[in-house]
Design an enzyme around this catalytic site. Structure first.
Site, PDB file in Angstrom:
ATOM      1  N   LYS A 185       2.437   4.442   1.293  1.00 33.64           N
ATOM      2  CA  LYS A 185       2.580   4.975   2.653  1.00 33.64           C
ATOM      3  C   LYS A 185       2.302   6.467   2.551  1.00 33.64           C
ATOM      4  CE  LYS A 185       5.645   4.968   6.661  1.00 33.64           C
ATOM      5  NZ  LYS A 185       5.505   6.377   7.025  1.00 33.64           N
ATOM      6  N   ASP A 203       1.711  10.227   3.398  1.00 33.87           N
ATOM      7  CA  ASP A 203       2.388  11.078   4.375  1.00 33.87           C
ATOM      8  C   ASP A 203       1.405  12.091   4.938  1.00 33.87           C
ATOM      9  OD1 ASP A 203       4.325  12.160   5.914  1.00 33.87           O
ATOM     10  OD2 ASP A 203       5.362  13.201   4.293  1.00 33.87           O
ATOM     11  N   CYS A 224       6.713  45.437   4.159  1.00 34.75           N
ATOM     12  CA  CYS A 224       6.909  46.810   3.741  1.00 34.75           C
ATOM     13  C   CYS A 224       5.745  47.608   4.327  1.00 34.75           C
ATOM     14  CB  CYS A 224       6.885  46.896   2.219  1.00 34.75           C
ATOM     15  SG  CYS A 224       6.705  48.578   1.621  1.00 34.75           S
ATOM     16  N   TYR A 235      -6.143   2.024   6.395  1.00 28.20           N
ATOM     17  CA  TYR A 235      -5.150   1.009   6.056  1.00 28.20           C
ATOM     18  C   TYR A 235      -5.076  -0.175   7.021  1.00 28.20           C
ATOM     19  CZ  TYR A 235      -2.358   3.737   9.384  1.00 28.20           C
ATOM     20  OH  TYR A 235      -1.914   4.397  10.483  1.00 28.20           O
ATOM     21  N   CYS A 241      12.211  47.972   2.167  1.00 20.85           N
ATOM     22  CA  CYS A 241      11.534  47.289   1.069  1.00 20.85           C
ATOM     23  C   CYS A 241      12.416  47.336  -0.181  1.00 20.85           C
ATOM     24  CB  CYS A 241      10.200  47.964   0.808  1.00 20.85           C
ATOM     25  SG  CYS A 241       9.416  47.391  -0.695  1.00 20.85           S
ATOM     26  N   CYS A 243       3.511  51.445  -1.798  1.00 23.18           N
ATOM     27  CA  CYS A 243       4.648  50.775  -2.444  1.00 23.18           C
ATOM     28  C   CYS A 243       4.205  50.195  -3.786  1.00 23.18           C
ATOM     29  CB  CYS A 243       5.154  49.657  -1.530  1.00 23.18           C
ATOM     30  SG  CYS A 243       6.299  48.544  -2.357  1.00 23.18           S
ATOM     31  N   LYS A 291      10.968   2.840   1.980  1.00 19.09           N
ATOM     32  CA  LYS A 291      10.971   4.300   1.856  1.00 19.09           C
ATOM     33  C   LYS A 291      11.537   4.697   0.495  1.00 19.09           C
ATOM     34  CE  LYS A 291       9.964   6.718   5.321  1.00 19.09           C
ATOM     35  NZ  LYS A 291      10.589   6.973   6.513  1.00 19.09           N
ATOM     36  N   GLU A 349       0.847  -1.207   0.000  1.00 19.28           N
ATOM     37  CA  GLU A 349       0.000   0.000   0.000  1.00 19.28           C
ATOM     38  C   GLU A 349       0.873   1.245   0.000  1.00 19.28           C
ATOM     39  OE1 GLU A 349      -1.764  -0.491   3.803  1.00 19.28           O
ATOM     40  OE2 GLU A 349      -3.146  -2.063   3.160  1.00 19.28           O
ATOM     41  N   CYS A 405      10.397  49.827  -2.903  1.00 24.35           N
ATOM     42  CA  CYS A 405      10.184  51.262  -2.699  1.00 24.35           C
ATOM     43  C   CYS A 405      11.173  51.877  -1.732  1.00 24.35           C
ATOM     44  CB  CYS A 405       8.760  51.540  -2.233  1.00 24.35           C
ATOM     45  SG  CYS A 405       8.468  51.071  -0.530  1.00 24.35           S
TER      46      CYS A 405
END
Ligand code: IVH
Length: 669
Positions: free
Chosen positions: A117, A119, A428, A228, A410, A433, A316, A115, A413
């Site tokens: 796995k 996450d 900012c 599962y 920023c 801006c 894995k 099956e 600007c």
């Protein structure tokens, strides 16, 4: 890290790092490192302890399954502990798994189920005589948290079972709650539109949603589940895991369509390889394949160690990582002024995609990783999500690489950037801006805001760069001739754009409030504010307390709205919009409000109107519509093919209206 530490010191360092990451992962739901990186640290500790058993102490992360319990939810003792799985990284290690089985049960033949796995987050669901009575998180594996209310909001979890399994006295199943890639991206777009922090990845989004104190929020999150395992059934009708899963599928559970029954270990290895090939096309994150012994009798006789079952192994997938070089660190400015850093990379291929950019999230992340321009880094791609940087290969750092200094101003600007206390994002502060203005204009004109067709990126870019537009209000002063002078805008499109801008004046208060981009004011909040206050004038004079007293408006939103109207430039903007003829009253708020204070829940389909129309009709008369039934619910409107809410209403004794009753109420009202 110094190499010449004593084993005892090294073990302690690993333990404390792992404890820290357990805390981030299990308690805060905010992992700082990838699972692969965590596994690496964990395996180092396990190896160290194997070589020096005298170093094993009771509170070593290797001596328990997970972390501690967070506050807030009742704790639940799992009837069967929720263990983790032993890992395999190669076909050879999958064969070793079978060799262990053969040693444990000599002479027996094994068949398998493979099956994906998934996450996400493991949960346990308990059914009594076919009804869901409890749902819990994994917690530390022995004690979990009771999140029944939240799990009930997951559409793919049946509240009541179908067929023969509904008759079992007890049925406990385990499954993985997750968020699919597409749903995750939509959710993040919505959060961003509402001025909220987006989630870093689908797993965090699922975790954050499941552990919500307010199940109403969970209900709006697109969570999903694959079941599962059966961990308990009384009486127990199952002899093989595969058959049990098929039976669960028939009983209404969602089981993974990519699971395979395999006649021998060779077939299981092939199934793992096939899933690995397809991993990017699954539509959700999977970090491996679980290979399980099919026979439940063998499963029982194999049993478990204190850490993991002997009858299963997790193959894995190799990490989707690559090594590349950072060419440049860029900082972008978004609509809310958020300064977001990202790394431009030497293009590199990971799992079939060319990666040339990675997110760096925020200043803290840059500092934590200590990434510098010119650094060689390990980049990871998880699912569809933007790749992120796992770590710097410091050995390859160019001698002249300098720490990245996050801009204090920023980058567009030049005005000061500020970082509110307790937040990770710098912003900012200049609402004029150009970068913020461009993003802000695109939002202002977006479909769910002022709905200005043809106000696209190319147009906005020019309007701002040519200083034709400095505030939203300037849009309304643009003439057709002025628009026609823009590049790539023919006369006809200029006329259309002009008409669309003019038409947007009449959208009404709720779309306007959403369009203004006030922090934390998304579409829904805008609608609530518009319905409650009725006009911009009244809203702008509301105090923070008055705002917070409105149902659905929390203290954070109240503070943000009050602040918005205190700022002189915002007051000027509103005045200019009014001057330009933008409508500042709520359409819906005109007329009587006979349903004021009444709360409705809608379930099933109505024949005379859509659900949105029904909602709007209720709101027009001052009522509220919520998604779940509570003691505060005044009416449940039940249409055709209603969901479980109709039953819940009966159980709680909430007044039920059928469509005719609902229409009558609207007319009377
Ligand atoms: S079986 C007794 N099957 O992976 C252990 N687990 O590392 C039973 N997971 O906590 C686990 N997909 O949350 C199993 N198809 C699957 C799975 C799966 C995801 C998760 C699960 C578990 C963790 C183990």
């Amino acid at each position: 890290m110094a190499t010449k530490k004593t084993p005892a010191a090294r073990a302690e360092e690993l333990r404390s790092r792992l404890h820290h990451h357990d805390y981030c992962y299990y308690i805060l739901n905010r992992p700082e490192i990838s699972d692969a990186e965590y596994d690496r640290l964990f395996n180092q500790l396990r190896e160290l302890e194997a070589a020096h058993p005298e170093l094993i102490i009771p509170d070593s992360p290797t001596q328990r399954v997970g972390g501690a319990i967070a506050e807030g939810f009742a704790s639940v003792q799992h009837r069967v502990p929720m263990l983790s799985l032993d890992n395999a990284y190669t076909a050879g290690e999958i064969r070793e798994f079978e060799a262990r089985l053969q040693r444990a049960l000599p002479g027996e033949i094994f068949t398998y189920v493979c099956e994906p796995k998934v996450d996400g987050l493991g949960v346990a669901l308990l059914y009594e005589r076919g009804r869901l009575v409890r749902g819990a998180t994994r917690g530390d594996g022995r004690l979990g948290e009771d999140i029944t209310q939240n799990l009930k909001t997951v559409r793919t979890i049946p509240l009541r079972l179908r067929g023969p399994l509904a008759d079992l006295d007890v049925l406990e199943v385990r499954g993985e709650v997750f968020m699919a890639h597409e749903a995750f991206q939509t959710l993040n777009r919505t959060l961003e539109a509402e001025g909220e922090e987006p989630f870093a990845n689908p797993r965090n989004a699922a975790a954050g949603s499941l552990r919500q104190k307010d199940s109403g929020i969970t209900a709006k999150r697109p969570l999903d589940i694959f079941i599962y395992a059966v961990t308990d059934a009384e009486p127990n009708p199952f002899t093989a895991h595969w058959d049990a899963m098929q039976a669960l599928g028939k009983a209404g559970f969602k089981i993974n369509p990519r699971s395979r029954r395999c006649a021998d270990i060779q077939a299981a290895i092939a199934a793992c390889a096939e899933l690995e090939q397809d991993r990017m096309r699954l539509g959700y994150d999977a970090d491996g394949v679980v290979v399980k012994v099919d026979s439940l009798d063998q499963e029982r006789r194999l049993g478990s160690t204190t850490h993991h079952p002997r009858w299963a192994v997790a193959y894995k997938f190799p990490a989707q990582q690559a090594t590349t070089v950072i060419r440049q660190i860029l900082v972008n400015v978004g609509r809310t002024g958020a300064l977001t850093p990202s790394a431009l990379l030497d293009p590199v291929e990971i799992a079939g995609a060319t990666i040339s950019r990675a997110t760096l999230h925020n200043a803290d992340e840059i500092e934590r990783l200590d990434v510098r321009e010119g650094d060689t880094v390990i980049v990871e791609r998880a699912g569809d999500v933007i790749p992120h940087i796992l770590r710097v290969v410091t050995e390859k750092r160019p001698p002249d690489a300098r720490p990245f200094v996050f801009p204090a101003t920023c980058p567009v600007c030049g005005s000061a950037a500020f970082r509110p206390e307790g937040e990770v994002v710098s912003r900012c502060a200049n609402s004029a801006c150009p970068a913020r203005l461009k993003e802000g204009l695109l939002h202002y004109g977006s479909r769910r805001a002022m709905d200005i067709e043809h106000l696209g990126e190319a147009v906005v870019e020019q309007l701002v760069d040519r200083e034709l537009v400095r505030t939203f209000a300037d849009l309304y002063g643009l003439g057709v001739t002025q628009l026609a002078e823009l590049e790539r805008l023919a006369e006809k499109s200029a006329t259309n754009l002009h008409a669309a801008i003019q038409a947007s004046k009449g959208r009404g208060l709720a779309p306007l409030l959403f369009a203004l981009g006030i922090r934390y004011v998304g579409e829904n909040v805008a609608r609530i504010l518009a319905a409650e206050f009725g006009s911009m004038e009244r809203l702008s004079h509301a105090t923070e307390e008055q705002l917070a007293a409105v149902h659905g408006i929390g203290p954070r939103i109240a503070a943000s709205v009050a602040l918005f109207f205190q700022q002189p430039e915002n007051r000027r903007l509103i005045a200019a919009l009014r001057e330009a003829g933008v409508k500042m009253e709520d359409e819906a708020s005109a007329g009587p409000k006979p349903l004021l204070g009444k709360t409705f829940v809608l379930t099933g389909a109505l024949t005379q109107m859509s659900r949105d129309e029904a909602k709007a009709a209720i709101q027009r008369q001052g009522g509220r519509v919520t998604s779940s039934i509570s003691k505060q619910t005044d009416y449940v409107v039940v249409g055709k093919d209603p969901g479980s809410k109709a039953e819940e209403a009966k159980r709680l004794g909430t007044p039920i209206l059928d469509e005719a009753g609902f229409q009558a109420l609207l007319r009377r009202a």
